[in-house]
Design a protein around this motif. Structure first.
Motif, mmCIF file in Angstrom:
data_model
loop_
_atom_site.group_PDB
_atom_site.id
_atom_site.type_symbol
_atom_site.label_atom_id
_atom_site.label_comp_id
_atom_site.label_asym_id
_atom_site.label_seq_id
_atom_site.Cartn_x
_atom_site.Cartn_y
_atom_site.Cartn_z
ATOM 1 N N THR A 50 -3.058 -25.027 6.018
ATOM 2 C CA THR A 50 -3.038 -24.989 4.543
ATOM 3 C C THR A 50 -1.597 -25.201 4.059
ATOM 4 O O THR A 50 -0.641 -24.942 4.806
ATOM 5 N N PRO A 51 -1.443 -25.625 2.794
ATOM 6 C CA PRO A 51 -0.084 -25.748 2.256
ATOM 7 C C PRO A 51 0.662 -24.415 2.298
ATOM 8 O O PRO A 51 1.852 -24.368 2.633
ATOM 9 N N ALA A 52 -0.037 -23.318 1.984
ATOM 10 C CA ALA A 52 0.625 -21.996 1.982
ATOM 11 C C ALA A 52 1.173 -21.671 3.367
ATOM 12 O O ALA A 52 2.305 -21.179 3.504
ATOM 13 N N GLU A 53 0.381 -21.965 4.397
ATOM 14 C CA GLU A 53 0.835 -21.689 5.762
ATOM 15 C C GLU A 53 2.031 -22.588 6.112
ATOM 16 O O GLU A 53 2.999 -22.143 6.739
ATOM 17 N N ALA A 54 1.966 -23.841 5.677
ATOM 18 C CA ALA A 54 3.045 -24.795 6.014
ATOM 19 C C ALA A 54 4.401 -24.339 5.484
ATOM 20 O O ALA A 54 5.422 -24.529 6.131
ATOM 21 N N VAL A 55 4.395 -23.722 4.299
ATOM 22 C CA VAL A 55 5.678 -23.424 3.644
ATOM 23 C C VAL A 55 6.141 -21.976 3.850
ATOM 24 O O VAL A 55 7.216 -21.596 3.378
ATOM 25 N N ALA A 56 5.317 -21.187 4.546
ATOM 26 C CA ALA A 56 5.562 -19.734 4.614
ATOM 27 C C ALA A 56 6.990 -19.366 5.028
ATOM 28 O O ALA A 56 7.582 -18.459 4.452
ATOM 29 N N ASP A 57 7.542 -20.067 6.032
ATOM 30 C CA ASP A 57 8.891 -19.717 6.503
ATOM 31 C C ASP A 57 9.928 -20.730 6.050
ATOM 32 O O ASP A 57 11.089 -20.642 6.417
ATOM 33 N N ALA A 58 9.492 -21.753 5.311
ATOM 34 C CA ALA A 58 10.375 -22.908 5.086
ATOM 35 C C ALA A 58 11.533 -22.607 4.142
ATOM 36 O O ALA A 58 11.371 -21.944 3.119
ATOM 37 N N ALA A 76 -1.038 -25.345 -6.385
ATOM 38 C CA ALA A 76 -1.875 -24.288 -6.964
ATOM 39 C C ALA A 76 -2.869 -23.675 -5.977
ATOM 40 O O ALA A 76 -3.114 -24.208 -4.901
ATOM 41 N N GLY A 77 -3.415 -22.555 -6.388
ATOM 42 C CA GLY A 77 -4.534 -21.938 -5.651
ATOM 43 C C GLY A 77 -4.110 -20.978 -4.561
ATOM 44 O O GLY A 77 -2.932 -20.883 -4.223
ATOM 45 N N GLU A 78 -5.118 -20.292 -4.019
ATOM 46 C CA GLU A 78 -4.883 -19.247 -3.003
ATOM 47 C C GLU A 78 -4.172 -19.758 -1.763
ATOM 48 O O GLU A 78 -3.389 -19.041 -1.146
ATOM 49 N N GLY A 84 2.586 -19.458 -0.798
ATOM 50 C CA GLY A 84 3.321 -19.200 0.447
ATOM 51 C C GLY A 84 4.835 -19.262 0.333
ATOM 52 O O GLY A 84 5.552 -18.732 1.172
ATOM 53 N N LEU A 85 5.327 -19.914 -0.733
ATOM 54 C CA LEU A 85 6.775 -20.163 -0.857
ATOM 55 C C LEU A 85 7.612 -18.893 -0.848
ATOM 56 O O LEU A 85 7.278 -17.927 -1.521
#
Ligand code: NDP
Length: 295
Positions: A50-58, A76-78, A84-85
């Motif tokens: 997911t996008p949220a997972e991709a950016v979690a540590d970025a 947007a969205g969950e 995640g940012l």
């Protein structure tokens, strides 16, 4: 440096491949997950689901999707980027977006302590593969300096155009010039074809004269004369870009008959040739209307 790259399309894929090495620690995400997994396997990086997972540590997040509308969707969205940012991250949007939406996105991100730079690119897939793209940036000097070390991985000329949205605006006007050159070049060569002038002879003259452009020097010889239209940059995307240029000119009350006409012609060409056509294929519409083949 932990970098997330979202949007592995025709140009995003070669751009991201330059980040799959030291000093970068790359995570990718793509709407069609299969493409991200194939990229990850080939380049030895991680594909997030997911996008949220991709950016979690970025520390740095890069997006490269068709337009600002899709950037908003990925944010947007969950499971979106915003979920995640982390605070203090830098968001670089390499989409050829529109200035107004970029400013809106930047405001939203600022409230979360995230900096924004619009950084559309030029130079095509070839330039992305070679790492020689021109990158036009909008944002604060400090944020663009921060972005520079990442952008240098796939860009050669990195230019600050002004505040947020200025990179998008310059890109849109560049694209309007590209569209006008394609259409005018098609009209010129179709007229000469009717007179029996060989297109390669006409281009040889024009490319040694004052009418030359990237279209006459590179795109027409490769695609129109070669009758081959590799789908590296879609007509649909150029139509979107000229529409952005048209909006900018209208909003600023600039008399712009050329841009207005280019917007209408490319919109019609997109409708006729479809969503997958290459941008230079617009010349096929002129050939059909003129009843002549440029060869
Ligand atoms: P492509 O159509 O090849 O790829 C589009 C990418 O965006 C794909 O990764 C696609 O995912 C993704 N995407 C599309 N819709 C959505 C959505 N709703 N949500 C999430 N992701 C989405 O485009 P390009 O790579 O050619 O272009 C990307 C940007 O770069 C555009 O703004 C374009 O104008 C600009 N550009 C392109 C150049 C080129 O030569 N191609 C040159 C300079 C700028 P999926 O794989 O699932 O379809």
């Amino acid at each position: 440096m932990k970098v997330a790259f979202l949007g592995l399309g025709a140009i995003g894929t070669p751009m991201a491949s330059h980040l799959a090495r030291e000093p970068f620690d790359l995570t990718v995400w793509n709407r069609t997950g299969e493409k991200a997994r194939a990229f990850a396997e080939e380049n030895g990086v991680y594909a997030a689901s997911t996008p949220a997972e991709a950016v979690a540590d970025a520390e740095v997040v890069i997006t490269c999707v068709p337009s600002s509308r899709e950037v908003e969707q990925v944010l947007a969205g969950e499971s979106g980027i915003e979920a995640g940012l982390k605070k203090g991250a830098l968001f670089i949007d390499c989409t050829s977006g529109d200035p107004a939406t970029s400013r809106k996105i930047a405001e939203r991100l600022k409230a979360r302590g995230v900096a924004f730079v619009d950084a559309p690119v030029s130079g095509g897939v070839k330039g992305a593969v070679a790492g020689t793209l021109t990158i036009m940036c909008g944002g604060s000097e400090a944020d663009i300096e921060r972005a520079r070390s990442v952008l240098e991985a796939f860009g050669k000329k990195i230019i600050r155009c002004g505040e947020i949205g200025a990179g998008d605006a310059v890109k849109a006007m560049n694209q309007a010039l590209l569209a006008i050159n394609i259409w005018a070049g098609g009209e010129a060569l179709a007229s000469l074809a009717k007179l029996g002038v060989d297109a390669s002879v006409a281009l040889e003259v024009i490319n040694g004269s004052s009418g030359r452009s990237n279209v006459s020097e590179n795109l027409f010889p490769e695609r129109v004369l070669g009758r081959k239209y590799p789908r590296t940059f879609k007509l649909a995307l150029l139509d979107k870009d000229v529409g952005i240029a048209q909006d900018i000119a209208r909003q600023n009350e600039i008399p712009s008959p050329f841009i207005e006409l280019a917007a209408r012609l490319f919109n019609d060409a997109r409708r006729i040739l479809g969503e997958e056509a290459d941008h230079v294929e617009a010349v096929r519409v002129i050939e059909k209307q003129a009843g002549v083949e440029i060869s």
